[in-house]
Scaffold this motif. Sequence first.
Motif, PDB file in Angstrom:
ATOM      1  N   THR A 101       0.837  -1.206   0.000  1.00 51.63           N
ATOM      2  CA  THR A 101       0.000   0.000   0.000  1.00 51.63           C
ATOM      3  C   THR A 101       0.872   1.255   0.000  1.00 51.63           C
ATOM      4  OG1 THR A 101      -1.804  -1.130   1.118  1.00 51.63           O
ATOM      5  CG2 THR A 101      -1.776   1.280   1.278  1.00 51.63           C
ATOM      6  N   GLN A 102       1.903   1.268   0.831  1.00 51.03           N
ATOM      7  CA  GLN A 102       2.797   2.428   0.883  1.00 51.03           C
ATOM      8  C   GLN A 102       3.474   2.649  -0.464  1.00 51.03           C
ATOM      9  OE1 GLN A 102       3.199   4.736   3.216  1.00 51.03           O
ATOM     10  NE2 GLN A 102       4.658   5.802   1.902  1.00 51.03           N
ATOM     11  N   ILE A 103       3.936   1.587  -1.090  1.00 54.97           N
ATOM     12  CA  ILE A 103       4.601   1.711  -2.393  1.00 54.97           C
ATOM     13  C   ILE A 103       3.611   2.218  -3.446  1.00 54.97           C
ATOM     14  CG2 ILE A 103       5.676   0.392  -4.266  1.00 54.97           C
ATOM     15  CD1 ILE A 103       7.038  -1.277  -1.992  1.00 54.97           C
ATOM     16  N   ALA A 104       2.371   1.718  -3.412  1.00 53.29           N
ATOM     17  CA  ALA A 104       1.354   2.185  -4.356  1.00 53.29           C
ATOM     18  C   ALA A 104       1.102   3.678  -4.182  1.00 53.29           C
ATOM     19  CB  ALA A 104       0.065   1.391  -4.174  1.00 53.29           C
ATOM     20  N   ILE A 105       1.065   4.144  -2.951  1.00 54.54           N
ATOM     21  CA  ILE A 105       0.885   5.580  -2.687  1.00 54.54           C
ATOM     22  C   ILE A 105       2.045   6.375  -3.274  1.00 54.54           C
ATOM     23  CG2 ILE A 105       0.909   7.337  -0.846  1.00 54.54           C
ATOM     24  CD1 ILE A 105      -0.680   5.241   0.865  1.00 54.54           C
ATOM     25  N   GLU A 106       3.250   5.895  -3.075  1.00 49.32           N
ATOM     26  CA  GLU A 106       4.439   6.593  -3.589  1.00 49.32           C
ATOM     27  C   GLU A 106       4.451   6.628  -5.112  1.00 49.32           C
ATOM     28  OE1 GLU A 106       8.068   5.151  -1.779  1.00 49.32           O
ATOM     29  OE2 GLU A 106       7.121   5.117   0.191  1.00 49.32           O
ATOM     30  N   ILE A 107       4.011   5.578  -5.753  1.00 46.54           N
ATOM     31  CA  ILE A 107       3.970   5.548  -7.219  1.00 46.54           C
ATOM     32  C   ILE A 107       2.886   6.477  -7.732  1.00 46.54           C
ATOM     33  CG2 ILE A 107       3.360   4.088  -9.195  1.00 46.54           C
ATOM     34  CD1 ILE A 107       4.810   1.784  -7.717  1.00 46.54           C
ATOM     35  N   ASP A 108       1.717   6.431  -7.093  1.00 47.21           N
ATOM     36  CA  ASP A 108       0.562   7.220  -7.535  1.00 47.21           C
ATOM     37  C   ASP A 108       0.755   8.713  -7.316  1.00 47.21           C
ATOM     38  OD1 ASP A 108      -2.125   7.363  -8.587  1.00 47.21           O
ATOM     39  OD2 ASP A 108      -2.759   7.877  -6.543  1.00 47.21           O
ATOM     40  N   ASP A 109       1.332   9.092  -6.176  1.00 47.02           N
ATOM     41  CA  ASP A 109       1.495  10.508  -5.832  1.00 47.02           C
ATOM     42  C   ASP A 109       2.821  10.706  -5.100  1.00 47.02           C
ATOM     43  OD1 ASP A 109       1.179  13.185  -5.284  1.00 47.02           O
ATOM     44  OD2 ASP A 109      -0.506  12.908  -3.883  1.00 47.02           O
ATOM     45  N   PRO A 110       3.920  10.783  -5.853  1.00 49.15           N
ATOM     46  CA  PRO A 110       5.240  10.897  -5.224  1.00 49.15           C
ATOM     47  C   PRO A 110       5.373  12.079  -4.257  1.00 49.15           C
ATOM     48  CG  PRO A 110       5.453  10.494  -7.562  1.00 49.15           C
ATOM     49  CD  PRO A 110       3.992  10.749  -7.295  1.00 49.15           C
ATOM     50  N   ALA A 111       4.666  13.155  -4.512  1.00 47.70           N
ATOM     51  CA  ALA A 111       4.765  14.338  -3.655  1.00 47.70           C
ATOM     52  C   ALA A 111       4.078  14.135  -2.307  1.00 47.70           C
ATOM     53  CB  ALA A 111       4.165  15.550  -4.357  1.00 47.70           C
ATOM     54  N   ALA A 112       3.272  13.089  -2.167  1.00 47.13           N
ATOM     55  CA  ALA A 112       2.539  12.854  -0.928  1.00 47.13           C
ATOM     56  C   ALA A 112       3.426  12.320   0.193  1.00 47.13           C
ATOM     57  CB  ALA A 112       1.394  11.870  -1.174  1.00 47.13           C
ATOM     58  N   GLU A 114       7.267  12.392   1.991  1.00 51.35           N
ATOM     59  CA  GLU A 114       8.564  13.046   2.112  1.00 51.35           C
ATOM     60  C   GLU A 114       9.672  12.103   1.647  1.00 51.35           C
ATOM     61  OE1 GLU A 114       9.322  16.193   3.069  1.00 51.35           O
ATOM     62  OE2 GLU A 114       7.164  16.588   3.166  1.00 51.35           O
ATOM     63  N   PRO A 115      10.704  12.599   0.984  1.00 51.75           N
ATOM     64  CA  PRO A 115      11.780  11.732   0.497  1.00 51.75           C
ATOM     65  C   PRO A 115      12.388  10.830   1.575  1.00 51.75           C
ATOM     66  CG  PRO A 115      11.991  13.913  -0.457  1.00 51.75           C
ATOM     67  CD  PRO A 115      10.878  13.992   0.559  1.00 51.75           C
ATOM     68  N   ALA A 116      12.546  11.319   2.778  1.00 54.25           N
ATOM     69  CA  ALA A 116      13.143  10.523   3.849  1.00 54.25           C
ATOM     70  C   ALA A 116      12.209   9.399   4.335  1.00 54.25           C
ATOM     71  CB  ALA A 116      13.505  11.417   5.025  1.00 54.25           C
ATOM     72  N   GLU A 117      10.925   9.486   4.013  1.00 53.58           N
ATOM     73  CA  GLU A 117       9.939   8.512   4.458  1.00 53.58           C
ATOM     74  C   GLU A 117       9.603   7.470   3.398  1.00 53.58           C
ATOM     75  OE1 GLU A 117       8.755   8.482   7.617  1.00 53.58           O
ATOM     76  OE2 GLU A 117      10.173  10.101   7.970  1.00 53.58           O
ATOM     77  N   ARG A 118      10.200   7.560   2.229  1.00 49.81           N
ATOM     78  CA  ARG A 118       9.856   6.679   1.121  1.00 49.81           C
ATOM     79  C   ARG A 118      10.408   5.265   1.302  1.00 49.81           C
ATOM     80  NH1 ARG A 118       8.278   8.663  -3.614  1.00 49.81           N
ATOM     81  NH2 ARG A 118       7.855  10.870  -3.674  1.00 49.81           N
ATOM     82  N   LEU A 119       9.638   4.308   0.809  1.00 50.87           N
ATOM     83  CA  LEU A 119      10.104   2.930   0.749  1.00 50.87           C
ATOM     84  C   LEU A 119      10.754   2.627  -0.590  1.00 50.87           C
ATOM     85  CD1 LEU A 119       7.169   0.927   2.379  1.00 50.87           C
ATOM     86  CD2 LEU A 119       9.373   1.518   3.367  1.00 50.87           C
ATOM     87  N   ILE A 120      10.320   3.347  -1.628  1.00 54.93           N
ATOM     88  CA  ILE A 120      10.894   3.137  -2.953  1.00 54.93           C
ATOM     89  C   ILE A 120      12.303   3.727  -2.943  1.00 54.93           C
ATOM     90  CG2 ILE A 120      10.735   3.666  -5.401  1.00 54.93           C
ATOM     91  CD1 ILE A 120       7.720   3.872  -5.079  1.00 54.93           C
ATOM     92  N   PRO A 121      13.297   2.923  -3.281  1.00 58.38           N
ATOM     93  CA  PRO A 121      14.673   3.421  -3.283  1.00 58.38           C
ATOM     94  C   PRO A 121      14.844   4.553  -4.301  1.00 58.38           C
ATOM     95  CG  PRO A 121      14.633   1.034  -3.550  1.00 58.38           C
ATOM     96  CD  PRO A 121      13.225   1.515  -3.661  1.00 58.38           C
ATOM     97  N   SER A 122      15.624   5.542  -3.927  1.00 54.86           N
ATOM     98  CA  SER A 122      15.888   6.626  -4.871  1.00 54.86           C
ATOM     99  C   SER A 122      16.913   6.122  -5.875  1.00 54.86           C
ATOM    100  CB  SER A 122      16.422   7.868  -4.141  1.00 54.86           C
ATOM    101  OG  SER A 122      17.620   7.548  -3.488  1.00 54.86           O
ATOM    102  N   ARG A 123      16.766   6.570  -7.094  1.00 58.18           N
ATOM    103  CA  ARG A 123      17.680   6.147  -8.160  1.00 58.18           C
ATOM    104  C   ARG A 123      18.678   7.259  -8.394  1.00 58.18           C
ATOM    105  NH1 ARG A 123      13.271   2.897 -10.779  1.00 58.18           N
ATOM    106  NH2 ARG A 123      13.434   1.105  -9.425  1.00 58.18           N
TER     107      ARG A 123
END
Length: 124
Positions: A101-112, A114-123
């Motif tokens: 669910t968290q990853i889906a949120i990050e994909i759907d709305d990256p601005a929602a 904070e970068p430090a709270e993301r599960l998706i690794p930064s490239r």
Amino acid sequence: MSETSFPPAEPAEAERVYEIAAELFSLMSTPMRLKIISALCRCEKTVGELLQEIATTQPNMSQHLSQLYRAGILARRREGQQIFYRVQNERAVALCRAVCTQIAIEIDDPAAVEPAERLIPSRA
């Protein structure tokens, strides 16, 4: 009632926690197993029903179902020729659901998020 902290204070206890967590994450590390768990969240299903929902071969499906069953994530019952699978370990499923669910949120709305709270690794 005792309060559990993370990480555990005792090094041996912490090591055991990390080992068990790594085993669980390893078990959940394939998209196919996550799809199977998702398909079984609402109700039990036969292998045939799962194959209608998830594109794979019967031997591949059976292999993943067997691994999830042996790990205690799924339970199964036989009814005639059919084997029905269902979720047995709700906590493991809740963990998968929370991460996905968290990853889906990050994909759907990256601005929602904070970068430090993301599960998706930064490239980089």
